[in-house]
Write an enzyme that holds these catalytic residues in place. Structure first.
Site, PDB file in Angstrom:
ATOM      1  N   GLU A 163       0.576   0.150  -4.560  1.00 45.90           N
ATOM      2  CA  GLU A 163      -0.848   0.394  -4.811  1.00 45.90           C
ATOM      3  C   GLU A 163      -1.135   1.887  -4.878  1.00 45.90           C
ATOM      4  OE1 GLU A 163      -3.728   2.444  -2.978  1.00 45.90           O
ATOM      5  OE2 GLU A 163      -2.732   1.317  -1.382  1.00 45.90           O
ATOM      6  N   GLU A 212      -6.158   5.567  -5.603  1.00 39.89           N
ATOM      7  CA  GLU A 212      -6.769   6.874  -5.907  1.00 39.89           C
ATOM      8  C   GLU A 212      -6.844   7.124  -7.416  1.00 39.89           C
ATOM      9  OE1 GLU A 212      -2.364   7.807  -5.511  1.00 39.89           O
ATOM     10  OE2 GLU A 212      -3.814   6.383  -4.716  1.00 39.89           O
ATOM     11  N   SER A 228      -1.246  10.493  -2.085  1.00 39.18           N
ATOM     12  CA  SER A 228      -2.260  10.210  -3.119  1.00 39.18           C
ATOM     13  C   SER A 228      -2.771  11.507  -3.743  1.00 39.18           C
ATOM     14  CB  SER A 228      -3.418   9.399  -2.544  1.00 39.18           C
ATOM     15  OG  SER A 228      -4.128  10.152  -1.578  1.00 39.18           O
ATOM     16  N   ARG A 229      -2.814  12.609  -2.961  1.00 40.88           N
ATOM     17  CA  ARG A 229      -3.228  13.896  -3.532  1.00 40.88           C
ATOM     18  C   ARG A 229      -2.161  14.397  -4.511  1.00 40.88           C
ATOM     19  NH1 ARG A 229      -5.488  11.815   0.753  1.00 40.88           N
ATOM     20  NH2 ARG A 229      -4.250  12.966   2.262  1.00 40.88           N
ATOM     21  N   GLU A 275       0.861  -1.183   0.000  1.00 41.63           N
ATOM     22  CA  GLU A 275       0.000   0.000   0.000  1.00 41.63           C
ATOM     23  C   GLU A 275       0.904   1.242   0.000  1.00 41.63           C
ATOM     24  OE1 GLU A 275      -3.067  -0.818  -0.372  1.00 41.63           O
ATOM     25  OE2 GLU A 275      -2.961  -2.881   0.330  1.00 41.63           O
ATOM     26  N   TYR A 276       0.436   2.336  -0.614  1.00 39.95           N
ATOM     27  CA  TYR A 276       1.275   3.547  -0.656  1.00 39.95           C
ATOM     28  C   TYR A 276       1.419   4.147   0.731  1.00 39.95           C
ATOM     29  CZ  TYR A 276      -2.853   6.621  -0.333  1.00 39.95           C
ATOM     30  OH  TYR A 276      -3.987   7.264   0.091  1.00 39.95           O
TER      31      TYR A 276
END
Length: 295
Positions: A123, A126, A170-171, A96-97
């Site tokens: 991963e 998003e 993720s943003r 996962e990130y």
């Protein structure tokens, strides 16, 4: 995905919080079971079994000939160490990130994966969300003048999840995926630990010298919310539609990982994905460095 492997890839899930539980559920999906076989899970808690899946020790998971793949779903601060251990043991890794909490560590992990001839997949669900697909379509072909993305949420423990530029990567991934590689201009950090409040404001620039700002704000009572404001020559985009539940995004991410395991993703696509991931991690490292220097 029509090339069936000679045998299924044996999978162990490390960490059984929200993401780990979803991964276990998805590994039981009939489409997954054609390629993947869930062997067990690893957790620091003594759980014995979970959802009819047995708990195994980290040592057994690393040693087992049955285990070909590790899904790393623990807190971010432990990702680097787990990835390194499983790659050293000759296992493929889905994580996962963020894959690591520094650019340098991520670079080392990619090199180790290449040296061992193993798939390392970070991963990024998003990018599989309906909201992002909407934005991608809306932004395509338009000339940006300026933009901002602001994210608010309740507090996160930095010790577990990393500096906000990493826990919120993720943003940053959205902005880079929409507008291309960005230059880091400046950053400020307001951090009131006694109030559990934090606000990070980052100024970025596109390759066409257009300004983009990214704000992460976290504190008690702040609702999880994402606000955008993108101004183009041809008009403005001020909100992302509420599409409801994003269905099966972890399963979609797993499908991409299976394609990598089966050698069905081109070298060009793998290189482009790695370049984007490392660009975002590099920006996050620069932001952290500047904010820490100012404090």
């Amino acid at each position: 995905m029509n090339t069936e492997p000679k045998r299924k890839f044996g999978v162990v899930v490390v960490g059984v919080g929200r993401a780990g539980s979803v991964r276990i559920r998805d590994l039981k999906d009939p489409d997954s079971s054609a390629f993947l076989n869930l062997i067990g899970f690893v957790s620091r808690r003594e759980l014995g079994s979970l959802d009819n899946v047995r708990q195994i020790s980290l040592e057994d998971a690393l040693r087992s000939q049955e285990v070909d793949v590790a899904y790393i779903c623990s807190e971010s601060s432990s990702h680097e160490d787990y990835i390194r251990q499983f790659l050293q043991a000759g296992k493929h890794v889905l994580v996962e990130y963020p894959m690591a909490l520094s650019f340098a560590a991520a670079q080392e992990l990619w090199e180790l994966a290449a040296q061992k001839g193993r798939v390392l997949h970070e991963e990024h669900i998003e990018l599989l969300m309906e909201e992002f697909e909407f934005l991608r379509r809306e932004v395509a072909g338009k000339e940006l003048l300026e933009g901002s993305l602001c994210f608010t949420a309740s507090p996160l423990e930095e010790e577990k999840f990393g500096f906000p530029a990493f826990s919120g990567i993720s943003r940053l991934t959205w902005l880079v995926s929409l507008f291309g590689e960005l230059s880091f201009i400046s950053a400020t950090m307001e951090d009131r630990k006694e109030d559990q409040y934090m606000k990070m404001t980052v100024q970025l620039e596109t390759q066409n010298k257009r300004p983009l700002s990214w704000i992460e704000e976290k504190g008690p009572g702040l609702k999880r919310n994402r606000q955008i404001s993108f101004h183009f020559k041809s008009g403005s985009l001020e909100e992302v539609p509420n599409v409801g539940v994003n269905k099966n995004i972890f399963l979609k991410d797993q499908d991409i990982f299976i394609q990598k395991l089966l050698g069905q993703v081109s070298a060009e696509d793998l290189a482009a994905e790695k370049k984007r991931i490392m660009h975002c991690l590099g920006l996050a490292s620069d932001i952290q460095r500047l904010c820490h220097r100012k404090q």
